[in-house]
Motif scaffolding. Sequence first.
Motif, PDB file in Angstrom:
ATOM      1  N   GLU A 194       3.333   3.057   4.780  1.00 33.64           N
ATOM      2  CA  GLU A 194       4.484   2.189   4.507  1.00 33.64           C
ATOM      3  C   GLU A 194       4.129   0.696   4.613  1.00 33.64           C
ATOM      4  OE1 GLU A 194       7.882   3.975   6.388  1.00 33.64           O
ATOM      5  OE2 GLU A 194       9.012   2.127   6.123  1.00 33.64           O
ATOM      6  N   ASP A 195       3.385   0.331   5.655  1.00 35.36           N
ATOM      7  CA  ASP A 195       3.074  -1.100   5.823  1.00 35.36           C
ATOM      8  C   ASP A 195       2.127  -1.599   4.729  1.00 35.36           C
ATOM      9  OD1 ASP A 195       1.223   0.613   7.007  1.00 35.36           O
ATOM     10  OD2 ASP A 195       0.472  -0.920   8.378  1.00 35.36           O
ATOM     11  N   LYS A 196       1.196  -0.750   4.294  1.00 35.59           N
ATOM     12  CA  LYS A 196       0.278  -1.186   3.229  1.00 35.59           C
ATOM     13  C   LYS A 196       0.992  -1.252   1.877  1.00 35.59           C
ATOM     14  CE  LYS A 196      -3.979  -0.249   5.453  1.00 35.59           C
ATOM     15  NZ  LYS A 196      -4.778   0.824   5.988  1.00 35.59           N
ATOM     16  N   ARG A 197       1.985  -0.375   1.718  1.00 39.22           N
ATOM     17  CA  ARG A 197       2.766  -0.438   0.472  1.00 39.22           C
ATOM     18  C   ARG A 197       3.513  -1.776   0.404  1.00 39.22           C
ATOM     19  NH1 ARG A 197       6.151   3.792   1.008  1.00 39.22           N
ATOM     20  NH2 ARG A 197       4.318   5.114   0.942  1.00 39.22           N
ATOM     21  N   VAL A 198       4.031  -2.205   1.542  1.00 37.53           N
ATOM     22  CA  VAL A 198       4.690  -3.516   1.590  1.00 37.53           C
ATOM     23  C   VAL A 198       3.675  -4.611   1.240  1.00 37.53           C
ATOM     24  CG1 VAL A 198       5.774  -5.206   3.124  1.00 37.53           C
ATOM     25  CG2 VAL A 198       6.486  -2.826   3.209  1.00 37.53           C
ATOM     26  N   ASN A 199       2.461  -4.493   1.798  1.00 35.31           N
ATOM     27  CA  ASN A 199       1.401  -5.461   1.464  1.00 35.31           C
ATOM     28  C   ASN A 199       1.149  -5.499  -0.044  1.00 35.31           C
ATOM     29  OD1 ASN A 199      -0.568  -4.487   4.347  1.00 35.31           O
ATOM     30  ND2 ASN A 199       0.827  -6.208   4.129  1.00 35.31           N
TER      31      ASN A 199
END
Length: 191
Positions: free
Chosen positions: A116-121
Motif C-alpha cells: 500500500e505505501d509503495k503504491r502511494v509512492n
Amino acid sequence: MDQHGMLFNKIAPYYQWFFNYQVWHYGKIVDQNIHLIDHKNIDTILDIGCGTGAFGYVFKKQGYEVMGIDVAPEMVKRGKNNDLYCETGDISKGLKCKDNSYDMVISAMVAHGLTEDKRVNLYKEARRIADKIVLIQDYKFERNIFVDLIEKVEGGGYFNYIKTGESQINSIFENVVTRNVSRHLNWYISK
Ligand SMILES: C[S@@+](CC[C@H](N)C(=O)[O-])C[C@H]1O[C@@H](n2cnc3c(N)ncnc32)[C@H](O)[C@@H]1O
C-alpha cells in the motif's frame, strides 16, 4: 531492492518470452483507446515499472519519445535490448526525474503488485513527474477467479489493491477517469 523487485529481477528472462505477445496485446488496447487521451500535446513519456518495456514500446512505435524506469536491473537490461531507453530507479526511494519533466507518465501492471505505501509512492511520483497526463493501466478493482489465481502465485499486493486501490488513487489524483479497456484491465487517466 525489496523482495517483490528481486522476484522480477529473477524472472526477467522468462518475462521476456512474452514480450511480443505483450506488444500485440497492449498495442491493441492503445489503438482502441488512445482517443481517451488528449495525446496531440504529448511528445515525451516516462514508463514507470517498465519491465521489459512492452507498454512504452507501443508508444515509441507511435512516434513518442519514451524513457523507462524499473527497479530490477535484469528487466532494464532487457528493455534496452528491446530498443528502449531505460534505467534503474526505485519508486520507494523517489525517482531522479524533475517535477513536470515528462508530458505523460504511464505505468502498466505495476500498482496492483505493490504494498500500500509503495503504491502511494508510485501515484505521487507519477503525479509529480507528469506535466499533463498520468495513465495507469491495471486490473479493475474487483475480484476475478482467474486473476486471483495468478496473483496468489505472484504473492504481491493485489488483494490489498482490490480493497483499497480505488480510494487510494482517488485520494491522490483529482478527477480520475476510469475506462474498461479489456476483460480484466482498466485505464485510470488523470493528472
Ligand atoms: C508486472 S511487472 C510489469 C512490467 C511492465 N510494465 C509490463 O506491463 O510488462 C511490474 C514491474 O514493476 C517493477 N517494480 C516493482 N517494484 C518497483 C519499484 N519499487 N520501483 C520501480 N519498479 C518496480 C518490477 O521490477 C516489474 O518489472
